[in-house]
Enzyme design. Structure first.
Site, PDB file in Angstrom:
ATOM      1  CB  SER A 179      32.377  42.015  38.098  1.00 25.23           C
ATOM      2  OG  SER A 179      32.309  41.296  36.893  1.00 25.23           O
ATOM      3  CE  LYS A 182      33.162  44.375  34.232  1.00 27.42           C
ATOM      4  NZ  LYS A 182      33.151  43.037  34.863  1.00 27.42           N
ATOM      5  CB  SER A 356      28.885  44.107  35.489  1.00 33.98           C
ATOM      6  OG  SER A 356      30.024  43.385  35.937  1.00 33.98           O
TER       7      SER A 356
END
Length: 518
Positions: A179, A182, A356
């Site tokens: 993640s 991102k 997230s």
């Protein structure tokens, strides 16, 4: 200065009183130090307080150290007051009122946090460590060279103000980022669209057929809940649409929905998954079926039909009868009856990073693609992100994007690129990228770090987490004992115990905060 003090003082008093229970709890936790927690030197509460203060976290020492105070989504209350005293715009609270969001606001809100980036008057200094300061490699090396972090690791630490690389270990090795992808998606989207961009959902009436079309604008934050919380409100759209139809003497409509803004497969390559709904230009509450607003959750199989069906229900409550909705495409002749728009992209980016949020990430990848003249698909988004970062001059060697969320295990980033993204977001000449830093979860307080660092650098570390099976990453910012704002990226592949890996990464970030290393 007197005006600033007067604006902040009342909130400090209230925050101190509200924080007492948490201060006591965290104070007890801070007295406990596990034997296995190795630090380069004794980490004391005053060190974290000093680091936070020099970073612009201008609160009373005890409150900063133990409790913030933070609002519900990561922006310090006193920080916003100080910005108001300086007559600055910006500042984000994801729980703000709907009235506050109707007037467009400039996006950057990190000035007080990152004051040290602007020069000599800054709160964050760039002075060098004392001559006897420990080498950073001697501090981080042992903490990162542990079995909990698997067989392949990479790390980088950079001084944000100067751009100087302070530590690297395999920093050019491309690994699965999970993640932390991102961060790249956020930089690309803000660069392509601008921090004040909004996503609009509209209801349009076809003049020839009388068909009412709900047109998806790719807003991943559209909500059908009774309390919209400042996000685009499907109920409001229905009420305004019904009022416009009533003025025309129309009380029955054929309802359809348009999702043609996006193209390509709607389902992520990982398949049907609680971590991400099918990607659609029209979706309400991310297709969640359990009332949640973040984290994994069961999803509807057809988000656009679900949103349109809810829209029809709201129309009926307002006196308009609609047929069961079906897919269609609005013509250029369709007359817009009503619209609702998302908050500025800066807010959306902060929500994505704090929680997230995979659904927002994939929407932003597609929006970046559309702004770049590419198809609004998984492939188009991945290509657009790579192209935008290349245009910014970032180190792209070895990088490979396949989505915007990091759920795809074929994604590859380097620790060099992750730190470069953070440094670029802190560049005073690029204020529109600051939401990348202000949206990072705050250790011990917000988002995916809310339950971490409760016994260490709470409130000082701001970082994006990344977790897949066998993959653990952490990338963000921290202020060290000498007042330097540092960007760091720690990546690990081949991990077998995610909790042990998280603890190892947290110890490294904690040591970085406590260190006045050269």
């Amino acid at each position: 200065m007197e005006r600033i003090a007067n604006a902040v003082r009342p909130r400090l008093a209230r925050a101190g009183a509200a924080a007492k229970p948490r201060v006591a709890r965290l104070a007890r936790a801070l007295r406990f130090r596990p034997p296995a927690l190795r630090r380069p030197r004794a980490v004391k509460t005053w060190q974290y307080t000093a680091g936070a203060a020099t970073a612009g976290l201008a609160l009373a020492a005890g409150v900063v150290t133990a409790a913030g105070p933070w609002d519900a989504d990561g922006q310090r209350t006193a920080e916003r007051d100080r910005a108001a005293a300086l007559e600055r715009t910006g500042g984000t609270d994801h729980g703000r009122s709907a009235a506050a969001v109707r007037a467009p606001r400039p996006a950057p809100s990190a000035g007080p946090v990152l004051l040290g980036l602007d020069g000599a008057t800054s709160a964050v200094g760039t002075k060098k460590a004392a001559p006897d300061g420990k080498p950073l490699s001697g501090v981080l090396g042992p903490l990162l060279d542990v079995s909990a972090l698997g067989g392949t690791r990479a790390a980088a630490v950079v001084d944000v103000a100067t751009g100087k690389r302070l530590y690297t270990s395999g920093a050019g090795t491309a690994l699965t980022p999970a993640s932390t992808t991102k961060i790249a998606t956020a930089v690309a989207a803000l660069s392509a669209l601008g921090p004040d961009h909004r996503f609009t959902t509209r209801a349009a009436l076809e003049p020839d057929t009388g068909e009412l079309v709900l047109v998806g604008g790719g807003d991943p934050t559209l909500t059908a809940r009774k309390k919209a919380g400042g996000w685009a409100d499907l109920r409001e759209l229905a009420a305004n649409t019904a009022a416009a139809l009533d003025k025309r003497g129309i009380h029955k409509v054929t309802l359809s929905y348009d999702t043609t803004l996006y193209s390509g497969p709607a389902v992520h390559p990982i398949g049907v998954n609680d971590n991400l709904a099918p990607v659609s230009a029209l979706i309400a509450d991310e297709g969640r079926t359990d009332g949640s607003s973040s984290g994994p959750a069961p999803r509807v199989s057809d988000p656009a039909k679900d949103a349109a069906s809810k829209f029809a229900t709201f129309l009926k409550a307002a006196g308009i009868t609609a047929t069961p909705p079906g897919p269609s495409k609005a013509t250029t002749r369709a007359q817009t009856l009503a619209t609702v728009s998302s908050p500025p992209l800066s807010d959306v980016v902060e929500r994505m990073l704090t929680n997230s949020d995979n659904d927002i990430a994939e929407a932003l990848a597609r929006q970046t693609a559309l702004a770049s003249g590419r198809p609004g698909s998984f492939d188009g988004g991945a290509g657009a992100i790579s192209a935008r970062l290349t245009k910014l001059g970032l180190p792209m060697s070895g990088a490979s994007f396949h989505d915007g969320s990091g759920l795809n295990r074929d994604d590859r980033l380097t620790a060099d690129l992750l730190t470069a993204l953070l440094v670029t977001a802190g560049d005073p000449d690029r204020p529109g990228l600051r939401p990348v830093l202000t949206g990072l979860p705050v250790a011990g307080f917000t988002g995916t770090l809310a339950d971490r660092y409760t016994d260490s650098a709470a409130g000082v570390v701001r970082a994006k987490t990344g977790t897949l099976t066998g993959v653990n990453t952490l990338a963000g910012t921290v202020v060290d004992a000498d007042g330097r704002l540092l960007a760091f990226a720690f990546m690990a592949s081949g991990t077998s115990d995610p909790l042990a890996a998280e603890s190892a990464l947290d110890r490294a970030a904690t040591a970085l905060a406590a260190c006045g290393c050269r």
